[in-house]
Design a protein around this motif. Structure first.
Motif, short mmCIF file in Angstrom:
data_model
loop_
_atom_site.label_atom_id
_atom_site.label_comp_id
_atom_site.label_asym_id
_atom_site.label_seq_id
_atom_site.Cartn_x
_atom_site.Cartn_y
_atom_site.Cartn_z
N TYR A 3 48.56 -8.42 0.96
CA TYR A 3 47.51 -9.36 1.36
C TYR A 3 48.13 -10.72 1.68
O TYR A 3 48.85 -11.30 0.87
N GLN A 4 47.81 -11.24 2.84
CA GLN A 4 48.27 -12.56 3.22
C GLN A 4 47.07 -13.48 3.42
O GLN A 4 46.04 -13.07 3.95
N LYS A 5 47.23 -14.73 2.97
CA LYS A 5 46.18 -15.73 3.08
C LYS A 5 44.84 -15.21 2.55
O LYS A 5 43.79 -15.36 3.16
N SER A 6 44.91 -14.58 1.38
CA SER A 6 43.69 -14.08 0.74
C SER A 6 42.92 -15.23 0.12
O SER A 6 43.49 -16.23 -0.31
N HIS A 14 38.84 -13.43 -14.81
CA HIS A 14 39.94 -12.92 -13.99
C HIS A 14 39.99 -13.64 -12.65
O HIS A 14 38.98 -14.15 -12.16
N TYR A 15 41.18 -13.65 -12.06
CA TYR A 15 41.33 -14.10 -10.68
C TYR A 15 41.07 -12.92 -9.77
O TYR A 15 41.59 -11.82 -9.99
N ILE A 16 40.26 -13.15 -8.75
CA ILE A 16 39.86 -12.09 -7.82
C ILE A 16 40.30 -12.48 -6.41
O ILE A 16 40.03 -13.59 -5.96
N ALA A 17 40.97 -11.56 -5.72
CA ALA A 17 41.42 -11.81 -4.35
C ALA A 17 40.55 -11.05 -3.36
O ALA A 17 40.21 -9.89 -3.59
N ILE A 18 40.21 -11.74 -2.28
CA ILE A 18 39.50 -11.10 -1.17
C ILE A 18 40.45 -11.14 0.03
O ILE A 18 40.75 -12.22 0.54
N PRO A 19 40.97 -10.00 0.46
CA PRO A 19 41.91 -9.98 1.59
C PRO A 19 41.32 -10.62 2.84
O PRO A 19 40.12 -10.53 3.09
N LYS A 20 42.19 -11.25 3.62
CA LYS A 20 41.76 -11.98 4.81
C LYS A 20 40.93 -11.11 5.74
O LYS A 20 39.91 -11.54 6.29
N GLU A 21 41.34 -9.86 5.93
CA GLU A 21 40.64 -8.97 6.86
C GLU A 21 39.22 -8.64 6.40
O GLU A 21 38.39 -8.17 7.17
N ASN A 22 38.94 -8.91 5.11
CA ASN A 22 37.61 -8.60 4.59
C ASN A 22 36.65 -9.80 4.65
O ASN A 22 35.50 -9.68 4.24
N ILE A 244 41.01 -20.71 -3.50
CA ILE A 244 42.32 -21.11 -3.00
C ILE A 244 42.77 -20.00 -2.05
O ILE A 244 42.27 -18.88 -2.11
N LYS A 245 43.69 -20.32 -1.15
CA LYS A 245 44.23 -19.32 -0.24
C LYS A 245 45.68 -19.05 -0.61
O LYS A 245 46.48 -19.98 -0.73
N SER A 246 45.99 -17.78 -0.81
CA SER A 246 47.33 -17.42 -1.25
C SER A 246 47.72 -16.04 -0.73
O SER A 246 46.87 -15.15 -0.59
N ASP A 247 49.03 -15.85 -0.44
CA ASP A 247 49.55 -14.51 -0.23
C ASP A 247 49.64 -13.84 -1.59
O ASP A 247 49.86 -14.51 -2.62
N ILE A 248 49.47 -12.53 -1.62
CA ILE A 248 49.43 -11.80 -2.90
C ILE A 248 50.54 -10.75 -2.94
O ILE A 248 50.71 -9.95 -2.01
N LYS A 284 46.70 -25.01 -13.40
CA LYS A 284 45.93 -26.12 -12.85
C LYS A 284 46.77 -26.93 -11.87
O LYS A 284 46.30 -27.37 -10.82
N GLU A 285 48.04 -27.13 -12.23
CA GLU A 285 48.93 -27.92 -11.39
C GLU A 285 49.22 -27.20 -10.07
O GLU A 285 49.24 -27.83 -9.00
N VAL A 286 49.44 -25.89 -10.13
CA VAL A 286 49.74 -25.11 -8.93
C VAL A 286 48.51 -25.01 -8.04
O VAL A 286 48.59 -25.14 -6.81
N ILE A 287 47.34 -24.76 -8.65
CA ILE A 287 46.09 -24.69 -7.88
C ILE A 287 45.86 -25.97 -7.09
O ILE A 287 45.40 -25.94 -5.95
N ALA A 288 46.21 -27.12 -7.68
CA ALA A 288 46.04 -28.41 -7.01
C ALA A 288 46.86 -28.50 -5.73
O ALA A 288 46.50 -29.22 -4.80
N GLN A 289 47.96 -27.73 -5.65
CA GLN A 289 48.84 -27.78 -4.48
C GLN A 289 48.46 -26.77 -3.40
O GLN A 289 48.93 -26.88 -2.26
N MET A 290 47.62 -25.81 -3.74
CA MET A 290 47.32 -24.72 -2.82
C MET A 290 46.24 -25.11 -1.80
O MET A 290 45.35 -25.92 -2.11
N PRO A 291 46.29 -24.53 -0.57
CA PRO A 291 45.18 -24.75 0.37
C PRO A 291 43.91 -24.14 -0.17
O PRO A 291 43.95 -23.14 -0.88
N LYS A 292 42.79 -24.75 0.16
CA LYS A 292 41.52 -24.31 -0.41
C LYS A 292 40.47 -24.13 0.67
O LYS A 292 40.63 -24.62 1.79
N SER A 293 39.39 -23.43 0.32
CA SER A 293 38.31 -23.21 1.28
C SER A 293 37.04 -22.88 0.53
O SER A 293 37.04 -22.62 -0.67
N ASN A 294 35.91 -22.83 1.28
CA ASN A 294 34.62 -22.41 0.74
C ASN A 294 34.14 -21.18 1.50
O ASN A 294 34.74 -20.78 2.48
#
Length: 294
Positions: A3-6, A14-22, A244-248, A284-294
């Motif tokens: 998954y890229q840019k999930s 838990h942390y939940i990822a939604i793949p970009k294609e979804n 947040i947007k992250s590769d997984i 918390k520190e890493v999340i602050a550095q990551m790109p984010k979205s709604n």
């Protein structure tokens, strides 16, 4: 990496990822919705008024009340019933979406206080109270980095206007002092934390410290109680994101879940990666550095 840019959110456990294609939107020619007719606007206004007036009624009685108010709007009772039921469902669906969005935004932030500001007729009219408080909070967001999610409400008995909110306050203004007064609700003397700046300019205020995730959950449930009961909209201040947007990485995926396995549950210490660049283990520190979205 599967998954890229999930989009990644935290559900409280838990942390939940939604793949970009979804979560890609379908591309196509824009087709604007037709403008509602004057008759349709009148029907909706009538429904909204009845819905608001019946907010304190039990569900079955509320539907009955709205149907009574909508009489004569349609040619048949069947059409009236269908219209009322579909619009009540629309309201419930919207509320459910707002509830989900609220929890995701709350769980991705840090919070310090649950705050209540109470209207004082010695200092303001209701209109000036709302206008000045909104303006003050707007400046605190821009200049001091405050964040908040809140709602306006009236007390059940005296109908006095309040603003309740969950706040992140990296830089306090004024001073927090202990104030003793009599609680008419609990029928005893209580000690509260109040802010000197807000006492001077607005009157009564209460700052309750948030020290745990349980405090956060209790505060959010308090806000939800009002928006579910009154239909009031939440007020947001600051940049508050749900994802947040992250590769997984493969090894960070514990399992797939959800409808058609469209989401993935991640390890509690999953690695955050931006455009192939390792940022670090989630914190918390890493999340602050990551790109984010709604």
């Amino acid at each position: 990496m599967p998954y890229q840019k999930s989009k990644v959110y935290f559900d409280g456990g838990h942390y939940i990822a939604i793949p970009k294609e979804n979560f890609q939107r379908r591309k196509g020619r824009y087709r604007p919705n037709p403008k509602p007719t004057e008759e349709a606007k009148a029907r909706k206004e009538k429904f909204e008024a009845a819905y608001s007036e019946s907010k304190n009624l039990p569900r079955r009685e509320r539907k009955k009340y709205i149907k009574e108010q909508m009489k004569g709007t349609f040619a048949t009772e069947k059409e009236t019933t269908a219209y009322v039921e579909s619009n009540i469902q629309r309201k419930q669906n919207n509320l459910s979406k707002r509830r989900v969005s609220l929890w995701r935004k709350v769980n991705l932030q840090q919070w310090d206080y649950f705050v209540t500001f109470t209207y004082s007729d010695e200092l303001h009219t209701e209109e000036s109270f709302q206008k000045k408080l909104r303006n003050t909070l707007k400046h605190l967001v821009a200049r001091k980095g405050w964040k908040y999610i809140g709602v306006w409400e009236r007390s059940p008995e005296k109908q006095r206007l309040h603003f309740h909110g969950i706040f992140y306050i990296p830089q306090m203004i004024g001073e927090l002092i202990e104030v003793k007064d009599y609680s008419t609700k609990q029928h005893k003397v209580q000690t509260t934390l109040q802010n000197t700046h807000f006492i001077k300019h607005f009157g009564r205020n209460d700052f309750e410290k948030i020290t745990s995730q349980a405090d956060v959950s209790q505060s959010v449930k308090y806000l939800l109680k009002y928006i579910e009961k009154s239909g009031e909209k939440l007020v947001y201040g600051g940049k508050i994101y749900a994802y947040i947007k992250s590769d997984i990485l493969d090894e960070d995926i514990l399992c797939l879940y959800g409808v058609d396995d469209r989401k993935a549950i991640l390890a509690d210490n999953f690695t955050c990666i931006e455009d192939g660049c390792l940022i670090g283990k989630v914190s918390k520190e890493v999340i602050a550095q990551m790109p984010k979205s709604n």
